[in-house]
Design a protein around this motif. Structure first.
Motif, PDB file in Angstrom:
ATOM      1  N   ARG A 171      -8.147 -31.214 -16.070  1.00 20.66           N
ATOM      2  CA  ARG A 171      -7.484 -29.974 -15.636  1.00 20.66           C
ATOM      3  C   ARG A 171      -8.404 -29.114 -14.777  1.00 20.66           C
ATOM      4  N   ARG A 172      -9.700 -29.088 -15.137  1.00 26.00           N
ATOM      5  CA  ARG A 172     -10.625 -28.307 -14.296  1.00 26.00           C
ATOM      6  C   ARG A 172     -10.749 -28.952 -12.917  1.00 26.00           C
ATOM      7  N   ALA A 173     -10.802 -30.302 -12.875  1.00 27.18           N
ATOM      8  CA  ALA A 173     -10.912 -30.992 -11.580  1.00 27.18           C
ATOM      9  C   ALA A 173      -9.716 -30.656 -10.694  1.00 27.18           C
ATOM     10  N   MET A 174      -8.524 -30.584 -11.290  1.00 24.78           N
ATOM     11  CA  MET A 174      -7.300 -30.400 -10.511  1.00 24.78           C
ATOM     12  C   MET A 174      -6.939 -28.932 -10.306  1.00 24.78           C
ATOM     13  N   LEU A 175      -7.729 -28.029 -10.897  1.00 21.64           N
ATOM     14  CA  LEU A 175      -7.366 -26.615 -10.891  1.00 21.64           C
ATOM     15  C   LEU A 175      -7.217 -26.047  -9.480  1.00 21.64           C
ATOM     16  N   ARG A 176      -8.162 -26.398  -8.594  1.00 22.74           N
ATOM     17  CA  ARG A 176      -8.136 -25.820  -7.237  1.00 22.74           C
ATOM     18  C   ARG A 176      -8.123 -26.890  -6.156  1.00 22.74           C
ATOM     19  N   SER A 177      -8.098 -28.163  -6.571  1.00 19.04           N
ATOM     20  CA  SER A 177      -8.265 -29.223  -5.587  1.00 19.04           C
ATOM     21  C   SER A 177      -7.281 -30.359  -5.860  1.00 19.04           C
ATOM     22  N   SER A 178      -6.808 -30.986  -4.796  1.00 23.87           N
ATOM     23  CA  SER A 178      -5.913 -32.128  -5.002  1.00 23.87           C
ATOM     24  C   SER A 178      -6.656 -33.431  -4.742  1.00 23.87           C
ATOM     25  N   GLU A 179      -7.913 -33.333  -4.255  1.00 22.05           N
ATOM     26  CA  GLU A 179      -8.674 -34.544  -3.971  1.00 22.05           C
ATOM     27  C   GLU A 179      -9.808 -34.675  -4.982  1.00 22.05           C
ATOM     28  N   MET A 180      -9.796 -35.760  -5.768  1.00 25.88           N
ATOM     29  CA  MET A 180     -10.821 -35.948  -6.786  1.00 25.88           C
ATOM     30  C   MET A 180     -12.093 -36.530  -6.162  1.00 25.88           C
ATOM     31  N   GLY A 181     -13.185 -36.566  -6.958  1.00 26.40           N
ATOM     32  CA  GLY A 181     -14.462 -37.074  -6.451  1.00 26.40           C
ATOM     33  C   GLY A 181     -14.497 -38.594  -6.435  1.00 26.40           C
ATOM     34  N   VAL A 182     -15.688 -39.145  -6.235  1.00 25.93           N
ATOM     35  CA  VAL A 182     -15.828 -40.600  -6.183  1.00 25.93           C
ATOM     36  C   VAL A 182     -16.223 -41.131  -7.557  1.00 25.93           C
ATOM     37  N   SER A 183     -15.949 -42.431  -7.754  1.00 18.38           N
ATOM     38  CA  SER A 183     -16.360 -43.126  -8.972  1.00 18.38           C
ATOM     39  C   SER A 183     -17.258 -44.272  -8.548  1.00 18.38           C
ATOM     40  N   GLY A 184     -18.556 -44.173  -8.857  1.00 15.45           N
ATOM     41  CA  GLY A 184     -19.519 -45.178  -8.407  1.00 15.45           C
ATOM     42  C   GLY A 184     -19.449 -46.446  -9.244  1.00 15.45           C
ATOM     43  N   ALA A 185     -19.664 -47.590  -8.562  1.00 16.50           N
ATOM     44  CA  ALA A 185     -19.625 -48.880  -9.267  1.00 16.50           C
ATOM     45  C   ALA A 185     -20.743 -48.972 -10.308  1.00 16.50           C
ATOM     46  N   GLY A 186     -21.922 -48.389  -9.998  1.00  9.79           N
ATOM     47  CA  GLY A 186     -23.056 -48.467 -10.926  1.00  9.79           C
ATOM     48  C   GLY A 186     -22.760 -47.735 -12.227  1.00  9.79           C
ATOM     49  N   GLY A 187     -22.134 -46.583 -12.121  1.00  9.28           N
ATOM     50  CA  GLY A 187     -21.779 -45.816 -13.326  1.00  9.28           C
ATOM     51  C   GLY A 187     -20.789 -46.585 -14.175  1.00  9.28           C
ATOM     52  N   ARG A 188     -19.815 -47.192 -13.521  1.00  5.76           N
ATOM     53  CA  ARG A 188     -18.811 -47.946 -14.276  1.00  5.76           C
ATOM     54  C   ARG A 188     -19.424 -49.205 -14.895  1.00  5.76           C
ATOM     55  N   ALA A 189     -20.403 -49.810 -14.194  1.00  3.28           N
ATOM     56  CA  ALA A 189     -21.090 -50.979 -14.771  1.00  3.28           C
ATOM     57  C   ALA A 189     -21.840 -50.558 -16.035  1.00  3.28           C
ATOM     58  N   SER A 190     -22.433 -49.379 -15.981  1.00  2.82           N
ATOM     59  CA  SER A 190     -23.162 -48.874 -17.143  1.00  2.82           C
ATOM     60  C   SER A 190     -22.213 -48.669 -18.329  1.00  2.82           C
ATOM     61  N   LEU A 191     -21.061 -48.081 -18.056  1.00  6.03           N
ATOM     62  CA  LEU A 191     -20.082 -47.853 -19.130  1.00  6.03           C
ATOM     63  C   LEU A 191     -19.527 -49.172 -19.660  1.00  6.03           C
ATOM     64  N   GLN A 192     -19.380 -50.159 -18.779  1.00  3.33           N
ATOM     65  CA  GLN A 192     -18.842 -51.452 -19.231  1.00  3.33           C
ATOM     66  C   GLN A 192     -19.765 -52.098 -20.263  1.00  3.33           C
ATOM     67  N   THR A 193     -21.077 -51.925 -20.088  1.00  7.37           N
ATOM     68  CA  THR A 193     -21.996 -52.518 -21.075  1.00  7.37           C
ATOM     69  C   THR A 193     -21.793 -51.877 -22.445  1.00  7.37           C
ATOM     70  N   LEU A 194     -21.370 -50.610 -22.463  1.00  8.03           N
ATOM     71  CA  LEU A 194     -21.071 -49.962 -23.753  1.00  8.03           C
ATOM     72  C   LEU A 194     -19.784 -50.524 -24.344  1.00  8.03           C
ATOM     73  N   LEU A 195     -18.772 -50.668 -23.484  1.00 12.09           N
ATOM     74  CA  LEU A 195     -17.496 -51.210 -23.961  1.00 12.09           C
ATOM     75  C   LEU A 195     -17.669 -52.638 -24.493  1.00 12.09           C
ATOM     76  N   ASP A 196     -18.613 -53.374 -23.923  1.00 12.75           N
ATOM     77  CA  ASP A 196     -18.813 -54.776 -24.309  1.00 12.75           C
ATOM     78  C   ASP A 196     -19.620 -54.935 -25.599  1.00 12.75           C
ATOM     79  N   GLU A 197     -20.210 -53.861 -26.090  1.00 15.91           N
ATOM     80  CA  GLU A 197     -21.045 -53.975 -27.291  1.00 15.91           C
ATOM     81  C   GLU A 197     -20.151 -54.077 -28.530  1.00 15.91           C
ATOM     82  N   THR A 198     -20.213 -55.223 -29.205  1.00 14.74           N
ATOM     83  CA  THR A 198     -19.299 -55.449 -30.331  1.00 14.74           C
ATOM     84  C   THR A 198     -19.910 -55.079 -31.681  1.00 14.74           C
ATOM     85  N   ASP A 199     -21.233 -54.863 -31.717  1.00 13.21           N
ATOM     86  CA  ASP A 199     -21.897 -54.537 -32.982  1.00 13.21           C
ATOM     87  C   ASP A 199     -21.807 -53.025 -33.211  1.00 13.21           C
TER      88      ASP A 199
END
Ligand SMILES: [Fe+2]
Ligand SMILES: [Fe+2]
Length: 391
Positions: A213-241
């Motif tokens: 909601r804060r992102a959309m409050l004054r703007s209709s164009e969102m920021g970028v999503s970097g591949a490196g950040g998403r790769a980092s998050l994927q390693t968390l999603l992949d952790e089964t222990d």
């Protein structure tokens, strides 16, 4: 022995009277059941067979002959621990299924598809307390934030806020999905842990909402999503222990986010950004506290755990070695967000604030690693290997 149901049908609750009368009779006893309901004889014959009793319809009143089936059924039943917070057993049986802790569990029934069934693997002594704390401190995104607070930001500063929010939201998605996945794998015998995780999922759902909601409050164009950040998050999603995920996500990731959210709260260029970050920060402290409490418990139960935690950080670092980590746009946006203006003087102070943020994150991680039992030199080394994406 004789009972009279008067005009109460067996199918309208009369069976409860029959059941109660049979309860204290020895096996083989005869119970004559009088009554005026026209279907009594038929219903009693069916019910008796279902319950494992005999039926004698030769006399003026149908007579139940108490059978042994019910007794045998419950004599093989087992208590699933005790209901209170101290009533957990070290191992939870999947054959208990979804039975409440402390229930007398009848044999049979489908086994639960759960693999987190050992106390040492999931438990934290503070689970009950952290659940109650979280349940009592849920806030309403609609009213907890003054969405219509007046402010006006130069477009580049607003753009930096939108970029930071875009980054936060993808991190919140990971923080929401990971505990949700573990809830599905957990034996409800350890219900306090499931409840903590459920509150955590609800917390992250609100964080997703307020940052979006804060992102959309004054703007209709969102920021970028970097591949490196998403790769980092994927390693968390992949952790089964469970313990390794608690360590990487809650202790190191959400631990670093405490400093990040505090930074945004302190340097926010507008009141809405300040409020949304401050609300999330309150919840995140509890998420980090649970991760710490669980890992202390698990490390006490298993001395080899610290070694596995170390390996998990190293493995994740190696997996991410070829990725950029934190998106440059996110880093720059944090500088601009804290600068509030596009002047050399303001940018210098924004830059210095981000340097101080990274130092605070590093020190916070080291402090938590030492609290878990790592020697301080190892804590320094492991903190440095943590993902550049912060989470
Ligand atoms: Fe969050
Ligand atoms: Fe969180």
């Amino acid at each position: 022995m004789t009972i009279d149901l008067e005009d109460l049908g067996l199918d309208a609750g009369g069976y409860l009277i029959v059941q109660r009368a049979l309860r204290d009779l020895p096996i083989g006893s005869r119970l004559a059941v009088h009554g005026r309901d026209p279907a009594l004889r038929v219903h009693l014959a069916v019910w008796s067979r279902e319950q494992g009793h005999g039926i004698d319809l030769s006399g003026p009143a149908p007579t139940v002959v108490k059978g042994s089936a019910t007794t045998a059924r419950w004599s093989r039943a087992r208590r699933a621990g005790d209901p209170g917070p101290d009533g957990t057993l070290p191992h939870a049986d999947v054959r208990w299924g979804l039975a409440m802790r402390g229930a007398l569990v009848e044999e049979g029934g489908p086994p639960l598809h759960a693999d987190l069934i050992d106390r040492g693997v999931v438990w934290a002594e503070a689970a009950q307390q952290l659940y109650q704390h979280g349940a009592a401190r849920q806030w309403n995104p609609d009213t907890a934030v003054r969405w219509d607070a007046p402010f006006a930001l130069p477009s580049e500063i607003e753009g930096a806020v939108v970029q930071v929010m875009t980054y936060l939201v993808e991190n919140e998605y990971a923080a929401m999905q990971i505990p949700a996945g573990f809830i599905a794998r957990m034996h409800p015998h350890y219900r306090e842990v499931m409840q903590v995780l459920a509150i955590q999922v609800a917390d992250e759902a609100r964080h997703v909402e307020v940052f979006t909601r804060r992102a959309m409050l004054r703007s209709s164009e969102m920021g970028v999503s970097g591949a490196g950040g998403r790769a980092s998050l994927q390693t968390l999603l992949d952790e089964t222990d469970f313990s390794l995920a608690a360590f990487l996500l809650s202790v190191l990731g959400e631990g670093s986010f405490l400093d990040l959210l505090e930074f945004i709260t302190r340097h926010a260029p507008d009141p809405v950004t300040r409020e949304v970050a401050g609300l999330a920060l309150r919840d995140e402290r509890r998420h980090v506290a649970f991760g710490m409490a669980h890992l202390k418990y698990a490390a006490d139960a298993d001395r080899a755990l610290l070694g596995r935690l170390r390996t998990a950080v190293e493995r994740r670092h190696d997996a991410l070695a070829d990725t950029a980590g934190l998106n440059q746009d996110v880093f720059d946006s944090l500088v601009v967000l804290a600068a509030h203006a596009w002047t050399p003087e303001s940018l210098r102070s924004g830059w210095n604030a981000v340097q101080a943020l990274q130092k605070a994150m590093n020190e916070g991680r080291q402090r938590r690693l030492v609290q878990l039992g790592f020697p301080s030199d190892e804590a320094v080394e492991l903190s440095a290997l943590h993902t550049r994406n912060f989470m």
